[in-house]
Design an enzyme around this catalytic site. Sequence first.
Site, PDB file in Angstrom:
ATOM      1  N   HIS A 156      -9.171  10.920   3.659  1.00  0.00           N
ATOM      2  CA  HIS A 156      -9.184  11.439   2.279  1.00  0.00           C
ATOM      3  C   HIS A 156      -8.223  12.630   2.156  1.00  0.00           C
ATOM      4  O   HIS A 156      -7.448  12.715   1.202  1.00  0.00           O
ATOM      5  CB  HIS A 156     -10.582  11.934   1.884  1.00  0.00           C
ATOM      6  CG  HIS A 156     -11.633  10.863   1.789  1.00  0.00           C
ATOM      7  ND1 HIS A 156     -12.870  11.004   2.335  1.00  0.00           N
ATOM      8  CD2 HIS A 156     -11.616   9.652   1.176  1.00  0.00           C
ATOM      9  CE1 HIS A 156     -13.598   9.916   2.066  1.00  0.00           C
ATOM     10  NE2 HIS A 156     -12.855   9.081   1.375  1.00  0.00           N
TER      11      HIS A 156
ATOM     12  N   ARG B 278      -6.340   1.018   2.743  1.00  0.00           N
ATOM     13  CA  ARG B 278      -6.342   0.963   4.206  1.00  0.00           C
ATOM     14  C   ARG B 278      -5.928  -0.406   4.716  1.00  0.00           C
ATOM     15  O   ARG B 278      -5.248  -0.530   5.705  1.00  0.00           O
ATOM     16  CB  ARG B 278      -7.736   1.307   4.736  1.00  0.00           C
ATOM     17  CG  ARG B 278      -8.060   2.755   4.612  1.00  0.00           C
ATOM     18  CD  ARG B 278      -9.527   3.009   4.710  1.00  0.00           C
ATOM     19  NE  ARG B 278     -10.206   2.530   3.511  1.00  0.00           N
ATOM     20  CZ  ARG B 278     -11.433   2.837   3.182  1.00  0.00           C
ATOM     21  NH1 ARG B 278     -12.150   3.593   3.985  1.00  0.00           N
ATOM     22  NH2 ARG B 278     -11.965   2.398   2.065  1.00  0.00           N
TER      23      ARG B 278
ATOM     24  N   SER C 136     -15.777   6.640   5.358  1.00  0.00           N
ATOM     25  CA  SER C 136     -16.954   7.515   5.362  1.00  0.00           C
ATOM     26  C   SER C 136     -18.127   6.820   6.040  1.00  0.00           C
ATOM     27  O   SER C 136     -18.916   7.461   6.730  1.00  0.00           O
ATOM     28  CB  SER C 136     -17.347   7.876   3.929  1.00  0.00           C
ATOM     29  OG  SER C 136     -16.352   8.646   3.325  1.00  0.00           O
TER      30      SER C 136
ATOM     31  N   LYS D 196     -24.094   2.861  -5.037  1.00  0.00           N
ATOM     32  CA  LYS D 196     -24.444   3.296  -3.680  1.00  0.00           C
ATOM     33  C   LYS D 196     -25.446   4.449  -3.740  1.00  0.00           C
ATOM     34  O   LYS D 196     -25.427   5.260  -4.657  1.00  0.00           O
ATOM     35  CB  LYS D 196     -23.201   3.820  -2.949  1.00  0.00           C
ATOM     36  CG  LYS D 196     -22.056   2.841  -2.848  1.00  0.00           C
ATOM     37  CD  LYS D 196     -20.885   3.532  -2.136  1.00  0.00           C
ATOM     38  CE  LYS D 196     -19.583   2.784  -2.275  1.00  0.00           C
ATOM     39  NZ  LYS D 196     -18.427   3.564  -1.808  1.00  0.00           N
TER      40      LYS D 196
HETATM   41  P1  ADP Z   1     -14.976   5.190   1.688  1.00  0.00           P
HETATM   42  O1  ADP Z   1     -14.372   3.866   1.254  1.00  0.00           O
HETATM   43  O2  ADP Z   1     -14.512   5.633   3.031  1.00  0.00           O
HETATM   44  O3  ADP Z   1     -16.462   5.288   1.484  1.00  0.00           O
HETATM   45  P2  ADP Z   1     -14.441   6.573  -0.798  1.00  0.00           P
HETATM   46  O4  ADP Z   1     -15.209   5.628  -1.610  1.00  0.00           O
HETATM   47  O5  ADP Z   1     -14.836   7.996  -0.876  1.00  0.00           O
HETATM   48  O6  ADP Z   1     -14.364   6.279   0.747  1.00  0.00           O
HETATM   49  O7  ADP Z   1     -12.897   6.401  -1.086  1.00  0.00           O
HETATM   50  C1  ADP Z   1     -12.200   7.106  -2.048  1.00  0.00           C
HETATM   51  C2  ADP Z   1     -10.770   6.679  -2.002  1.00  0.00           C
HETATM   52  O8  ADP Z   1     -10.192   7.060  -0.761  1.00  0.00           O
HETATM   53  C3  ADP Z   1     -10.525   5.177  -2.113  1.00  0.00           C
HETATM   54  O9  ADP Z   1      -9.334   4.981  -2.843  1.00  0.00           O
HETATM   55  C4  ADP Z   1     -10.339   4.750  -0.671  1.00  0.00           C
HETATM   56  O10 ADP Z   1      -9.554   3.585  -0.577  1.00  0.00           O
HETATM   57  C5  ADP Z   1      -9.608   5.957  -0.124  1.00  0.00           C
HETATM   58  N1  ADP Z   1      -9.780   6.130   1.308  1.00  0.00           N
HETATM   59  C6  ADP Z   1     -10.926   6.187   1.992  1.00  0.00           C
HETATM   60  N2  ADP Z   1     -10.705   6.365   3.311  1.00  0.00           N
HETATM   61  C7  ADP Z   1      -9.354   6.433   3.461  1.00  0.00           C
HETATM   62  C8  ADP Z   1      -8.473   6.567   4.590  1.00  0.00           C
HETATM   63  N3  ADP Z   1      -8.951   6.643   5.815  1.00  0.00           N
HETATM   64  N4  ADP Z   1      -7.143   6.607   4.362  1.00  0.00           N
HETATM   65  C9  ADP Z   1      -6.680   6.485   3.100  1.00  0.00           C
HETATM   66  N5  ADP Z   1      -7.436   6.328   1.998  1.00  0.00           N
HETATM   67  C10 ADP Z   1      -8.761   6.299   2.170  1.00  0.00           C
END
Ligand code: ADP
Length: 164
Positions: free
Chosen positions: A17, A90, A128, A41
């Site tokens: 992030h 990703r 996450s 969620k």
């Molecule tokens: P997660 O999918 O890990 O639960 P979130 O829902 O908080 O994370 O994701 C928020 C945004 O950050 C989304 O656009 C997701 O694709 C992106 N994201 C999550 N993890 C990464 C990462 N390791 N590298 C790049 N972008 C990420």
Amino acid sequence: MSIFVYPGSFDPVTNGHLDIIDRASKLCDHLIVAVLTNSGKCPVFDREERLSLLQQVMGERENIEIRSFDGLLVHFMEEVGATTIVKGLRAMSDFEYEMQMALINKHLNPAVETLFMMADTQYSFLSSSAVRELARHGGPVEDFVPEGAVEAIRRKFKHKDAGQ
Ligand code: ADP
């Protein structure tokens, strides 16, 4: 002035992030990191915890703001005068869902763009949920989350275990 919004659950924030936040903040005048509080969620970290973890690891950054929102993202975009949604990609597995969301948001407000940024290779496996799983079993979360978040994550799962 260009205002971008980077939405997510951030449950909890990871190095992946932070990489997107850093890179996206260079592409706009103002970046709002928007913590979604009403997704289907059931988060492990509540709204305040997710916000304060982000705040803690980001510190004060001139063009970055951390906020929470619920309801539709396009409504939040309109409310804050933002033009662009930032998403991290990703893998192909992210793509299908993200494309659907981008097209729906475009339908709801044709003026809103979605900007996809490729995850850095070193974070392309990182989520996450992987961090939560690691923390639950006492694994090395410090390899995957910013230093300022490690203690709070460990503490959370210690308490969770104790409560079980
Ligand atoms: P997660 O999918 O890990 O639960 P979130 O829902 O908080 O994370 O994701 C928020 C945004 O950050 C989304 O656009 C997701 O694709 C992106 N994201 C999550 N993890 C990464 C990462 N390791 N590298 C790049 N972008 C990420």
